[in-house]
Design a protein around this motif. Sequence first.
Motif, PDB file in Angstrom:
ATOM      1  N   ASP A   1       8.802   0.290 -10.119  1.00 51.16           N
ATOM      2  CA  ASP A   1       8.129   1.404  -9.465  1.00 51.16           C
ATOM      3  C   ASP A   1       6.619   1.358  -9.601  1.00 51.16           C
ATOM      4  OD1 ASP A   1      10.399   2.562  -8.469  1.00 51.16           O
ATOM      5  OD2 ASP A   1      10.726   3.812 -10.226  1.00 51.16           O
ATOM      6  N   ARG A   2       6.091   0.395 -10.309  1.00 53.53           N
ATOM      7  CA  ARG A   2       4.644   0.344 -10.515  1.00 53.53           C
ATOM      8  C   ARG A   2       3.978  -0.527  -9.552  1.00 53.53           C
ATOM      9  NH1 ARG A   2       4.013   1.411 -16.811  1.00 53.53           N
ATOM     10  NH2 ARG A   2       5.689   2.845 -16.836  1.00 53.53           N
TER      11      ARG A   2
ATOM     12  N   THR B   1       8.769  15.895 -12.523  1.00 47.25           N
ATOM     13  CA  THR B   1      10.209  15.784 -12.289  1.00 47.25           C
ATOM     14  C   THR B   1      10.592  14.510 -11.556  1.00 47.25           C
ATOM     15  OG1 THR B   1      10.019  17.006 -10.211  1.00 47.25           O
ATOM     16  CG2 THR B   1      10.507  18.279 -12.212  1.00 47.25           C
ATOM     17  N   SER B   2       9.617  13.797 -11.003  1.00 51.33           N
ATOM     18  CA  SER B   2       9.964  12.587 -10.261  1.00 51.33           C
ATOM     19  C   SER B   2       9.092  11.400 -10.642  1.00 51.33           C
ATOM     20  CB  SER B   2       9.843  12.849  -8.762  1.00 51.33           C
ATOM     21  OG  SER B   2       8.507  13.173  -8.445  1.00 51.33           O
ATOM     22  N   ALA B   3       8.668  11.361 -11.879  1.00 47.61           N
ATOM     23  CA  ALA B   3       7.832  10.251 -12.342  1.00 47.61           C
ATOM     24  C   ALA B   3       8.625   8.952 -12.300  1.00 47.61           C
ATOM     25  CB  ALA B   3       7.344  10.517 -13.762  1.00 47.61           C
ATOM     26  N   PRO B   4       7.964   7.845 -11.959  1.00 44.83           N
ATOM     27  CA  PRO B   4       8.652   6.550 -11.936  1.00 44.83           C
ATOM     28  C   PRO B   4       9.234   6.213 -13.298  1.00 44.83           C
ATOM     29  CG  PRO B   4       6.351   6.351 -11.250  1.00 44.83           C
ATOM     30  CD  PRO B   4       6.570   7.760 -11.651  1.00 44.83           C
ATOM     31  N   THR B   5      10.386   5.574 -13.284  1.00 47.30           N
ATOM     32  CA  THR B   5      11.052   5.298 -14.551  1.00 47.30           C
ATOM     33  C   THR B   5      11.193   3.824 -14.876  1.00 47.30           C
ATOM     34  OG1 THR B   5      13.189   5.394 -13.457  1.00 47.30           O
ATOM     35  CG2 THR B   5      12.389   7.433 -14.480  1.00 47.30           C
TER      36      THR B   5
ATOM     37  N   ILE C   1       1.912   9.357  -5.967  1.00 45.55           N
ATOM     38  CA  ILE C   1       2.441  10.689  -5.667  1.00 45.55           C
ATOM     39  C   ILE C   1       3.512  11.077  -6.674  1.00 45.55           C
ATOM     40  CG2 ILE C   1       3.829  12.005  -4.007  1.00 45.55           C
ATOM     41  CD1 ILE C   1       2.306  10.433  -1.791  1.00 45.55           C
ATOM     42  N   ARG C   2       4.464  10.167  -6.909  1.00 45.22           N
ATOM     43  CA  ARG C   2       5.543  10.484  -7.839  1.00 45.22           C
ATOM     44  C   ARG C   2       5.054  10.622  -9.268  1.00 45.22           C
ATOM     45  NH1 ARG C   2      10.217   6.910  -7.777  1.00 45.22           N
ATOM     46  NH2 ARG C   2       8.879   5.211  -7.123  1.00 45.22           N
ATOM     47  N   SER C   3       3.999   9.913  -9.635  1.00 46.08           N
ATOM     48  CA  SER C   3       3.504  10.016 -11.010  1.00 46.08           C
ATOM     49  C   SER C   3       2.783  11.339 -11.250  1.00 46.08           C
ATOM     50  CB  SER C   3       2.595   8.839 -11.348  1.00 46.08           C
ATOM     51  OG  SER C   3       1.414   8.892 -10.586  1.00 46.08           O
ATOM     52  N   GLN C   4       2.428  12.042 -10.182  1.00 53.75           N
ATOM     53  CA  GLN C   4       1.787  13.350 -10.314  1.00 53.75           C
ATOM     54  C   GLN C   4       2.804  14.460 -10.552  1.00 53.75           C
ATOM     55  OE1 GLN C   4      -1.615  13.741 -10.343  1.00 53.75           O
ATOM     56  NE2 GLN C   4      -1.571  11.512 -10.300  1.00 53.75           N
ATOM     57  N   SER C   5       4.056  14.204 -10.260  1.00 49.73           N
ATOM     58  CA  SER C   5       5.107  15.199 -10.414  1.00 49.73           C
ATOM     59  C   SER C   5       5.931  14.892 -11.655  1.00 49.73           C
ATOM     60  CB  SER C   5       6.006  15.183  -9.177  1.00 49.73           C
ATOM     61  OG  SER C   5       7.117  16.015  -9.385  1.00 49.73           O
TER      62      SER C   5
ATOM     63  N   LYS D   1       0.829  -1.213   0.000  1.00 54.36           N
ATOM     64  CA  LYS D   1       0.000   0.000   0.000  1.00 54.36           C
ATOM     65  C   LYS D   1       0.861   1.260   0.000  1.00 54.36           C
ATOM     66  CE  LYS D   1      -3.870  -2.136  -0.089  1.00 54.36           C
ATOM     67  NZ  LYS D   1      -4.720  -2.093  -1.280  1.00 54.36           N
ATOM     68  N   LEU D   2       1.953   1.261   0.759  1.00 54.28           N
ATOM     69  CA  LEU D   2       2.847   2.418   0.759  1.00 54.28           C
ATOM     70  C   LEU D   2       3.510   2.594  -0.600  1.00 54.28           C
ATOM     71  CD1 LEU D   2       4.497   2.068   4.261  1.00 54.28           C
ATOM     72  CD2 LEU D   2       2.976   3.899   3.496  1.00 54.28           C
ATOM     73  N   HIS D   3       3.888   1.502  -1.218  1.00 56.17           N
ATOM     74  CA  HIS D   3       4.498   1.582  -2.547  1.00 56.17           C
ATOM     75  C   HIS D   3       3.495   2.128  -3.571  1.00 56.17           C
ATOM     76  CE1 HIS D   3       7.187   0.748  -5.817  1.00 56.17           C
ATOM     77  NE2 HIS D   3       6.233   0.066  -6.429  1.00 56.17           N
ATOM     78  N   GLN D   4       2.250   1.677  -3.503  1.00 58.36           N
ATOM     79  CA  GLN D   4       1.220   2.183  -4.419  1.00 58.36           C
ATOM     80  C   GLN D   4       1.001   3.674  -4.213  1.00 58.36           C
ATOM     81  OE1 GLN D   4      -2.039  -0.392  -3.418  1.00 58.36           O
ATOM     82  NE2 GLN D   4      -1.440  -1.957  -4.884  1.00 58.36           N
ATOM     83  N   LEU D   5       0.977   4.101  -2.967  1.00 60.24           N
ATOM     84  CA  LEU D   5       0.803   5.522  -2.666  1.00 60.24           C
ATOM     85  C   LEU D   5       1.995   6.324  -3.167  1.00 60.24           C
ATOM     86  CD1 LEU D   5      -0.798   7.785  -1.308  1.00 60.24           C
ATOM     87  CD2 LEU D   5       0.322   7.163   0.835  1.00 60.24           C
TER      88      LEU D   5
END
Length: 57
Positions: free
Chosen positions: A56-57, A48-52, A42-46, A34-38
């Motif tokens: 990360d999914r 500059t820090s989108a998962p690569t 969060i990172r996919s909304q930014s 659940k923390l990883h999903q959150l």
Amino acid sequence: MKTTAYYSLPIYEDADSFDLRDGYNEAMRILDQKLHQLDFKIRSQSPTSAPTDEKDR
């Protein structure tokens, strides 16, 4: 044994036998997921820090 409302994490009561290996480990797996999903959301909304990578999914 009772569980939490949202993630079904174990809530031990006086009459329950302690299941510190399986019960605790399953609770940690649920929290980790659940923390990883959150974090991913969060990172996919930014921009500059989108998962690569796929992990990360």
